[in-house]
Write an enzyme that holds these catalytic residues in place. Structure first.
Site, PDB file in Angstrom:
ATOM      1  N   THR A  28      83.150  43.165  33.664  1.00 32.15           N
ATOM      2  CA  THR A  28      84.614  43.487  33.867  1.00 32.15           C
ATOM      3  C   THR A  28      85.717  42.314  33.616  1.00 32.15           C
ATOM      4  OG1 THR A  28      83.606  44.525  35.907  1.00 32.15           O
ATOM      5  CG2 THR A  28      86.059  44.449  35.885  1.00 32.15           C
ATOM      6  N   ALA A  82      82.563  41.099  40.981  1.00 30.07           N
ATOM      7  CA  ALA A  82      81.663  40.960  41.863  1.00 30.07           C
ATOM      8  C   ALA A  82      80.630  42.298  41.978  1.00 30.07           C
ATOM      9  CB  ALA A  82      82.465  41.269  43.191  1.00 30.07           C
ATOM     10  N   GLY A  94      76.696  36.820  41.382  1.00 32.59           N
ATOM     11  CA  GLY A  94      75.710  36.417  40.914  1.00 32.59           C
ATOM     12  C   GLY A  94      74.801  37.311  40.118  1.00 32.59           C
ATOM     13  N   GLU A 102      81.079  29.694  39.362  1.00 29.09           N
ATOM     14  CA  GLU A 102      82.214  30.863  39.644  1.00 29.09           C
ATOM     15  C   GLU A 102      82.715  30.512  41.244  1.00 29.09           C
ATOM     16  OE1 GLU A 102      80.780  35.123  37.756  1.00 29.09           O
ATOM     17  OE2 GLU A 102      79.849  34.344  39.560  1.00 29.09           O
TER      18      GLU A 102
HETATM   19  C1  5RP Z   1      78.073  37.014  37.468  1.00 31.62           C
HETATM   20  C2  5RP Z   1      78.937  37.637  38.418  1.00 31.62           C
HETATM   21  C3  5RP Z   1      79.887  38.954  38.063  1.00 31.62           C
HETATM   22  O1  5RP Z   1      81.200  38.781  38.515  1.00 31.62           O
HETATM   23  C4  5RP Z   1      78.946  40.179  38.655  1.00 31.62           C
HETATM   24  O2  5RP Z   1      77.693  40.248  38.506  1.00 31.62           O
HETATM   25  C5  5RP Z   1      79.948  41.545  38.427  1.00 31.62           C
HETATM   26  O3  5RP Z   1      79.465  41.688  37.052  1.00 31.62           O
HETATM   27  P1  5RP Z   1      80.076  43.127  36.235  1.00 31.62           P
HETATM   28  O4  5RP Z   1      81.670  42.697  36.112  1.00 31.62           O
HETATM   29  O5  5RP Z   1      79.326  42.868  35.029  1.00 31.62           O
HETATM   30  O6  5RP Z   1      79.626  44.367  37.021  1.00 31.62           O
HETATM   31  O7  5RP Z   1      78.942  37.262  39.669  1.00 31.62           O
HETATM   32  O8  5RP Z   1      77.398  35.836  38.246  1.00 31.62           O
END
Ligand code: 5RP
Length: 224
Positions: A28, A82, A94, A102
């Site tokens: 994202t 998130a 994570g 982060e």
């Molecule tokens: C990485 C994170 C990401 O922000 C979380 O996993 C969301 O990822 P995505 O936007 O690909 O769904 O915490 O450590």
């Protein structure tokens, strides 16, 4: 309809000329960074980015966003994704194993905005396991502690590399499933107090706003 792109692009409009921006990690925030790079070029914005991972570092560089560090600048605005968001705007993060940096960057920001699609919204945290970054030499003892706390820990294994995931900081990640997380702040503090744990993926009470992409448009949730 790509909801991640919709919120990522919209969040890039929050950045103001002169801002130092915390650059989150994930699919994202990928769109956020991409759009911020385009805005910088088209509008001649003087912005700088503080990456939270190698992923966001390389993406910022290829998008033309100048990089700085927390040693040199405060963060005006951090934008991050998130894995779960509850109704009080507590988070699990994570999924990309970047939660240590982060948390440092997001926590230090004057304004911390989370961008998600609506699949990430939950009434209570805990469907997604809590990622815990662990010093390799402490894996066995930390794993035992996590079980004593009622969790089901699982060492995260890498894809397209043999063996476990190694974080940007050279550590391991243990994903811990809890039955339910009634007190996110309490669990966050307890996990952090285990010797050998570098950081955990619960971000309780940190987010100022959450932008939620839905097929009807973007919902903005604010902390009260
Ligand atoms: C990485 C994170 C990401 O922000 C979380 O996993 C969301 O990822 P995505 O936007 O690909 O769904 O915490 O450590």
């Amino acid at each position: 309809m790509n909801l991640k792109r919709m919120v990522g692009y919209e969040a890039a409009e929050l950045v103001m000329d002169g801002d130092v921006v915390g650059l989150g990690t994930g699919s994202t925030t990928h769109y956020f960074i991409e759009k911020l790079g385009k805005r910088r070029e088209n509008e001649d914005l003087r912005v700088m980015g503080i990456p939270t991972s190698y992923q966001s570092f390389f993406l910022a560089r290829s998008s033309g966003i100048p990089i700085t560090t927390l040693e040199e600048h405060d963060v005006d605005l951090a934008v991050d994704g998130a894995d779960e968001v509850d109704t009080h705007l507590n988070l699990i993060k994570g999924g990309g194993a970047a939660h240590t940096m982060e948390k440092i960057v997001d926590q230090s920001a004057k304004r911390f905005v989370v961008i998600v699609d609506d699949s990430k919204m939950v009434d209570q945290l805990g469907k997604f396991p809590v990622p815990v970054e662990v010093i390799p030499q402490s894996l066995r003892v930390v794993t035992e502690e996590l079980k004593d706390m009622g969790g089901i820990p699982e060492l995260r294994m890498a894809e397209r590399k043999d063996g476990p995931v190694i974080t940007d900081n050279g550590n391991l990640v243990v994903d811990v499933k809890f039955d339910s997380i009634g007190n996110p702040k309490g669990l966050e503090v307890s996990l952090s107090s285990i010797p050998g744990v570098v950081e955990n993926g619960i971000f309780a009470g940190m987010a100022h706003e959450v932008m939620v992409g839905t097929v009807q448009g973007i919902n903005i949730l604010k902390r009260i």
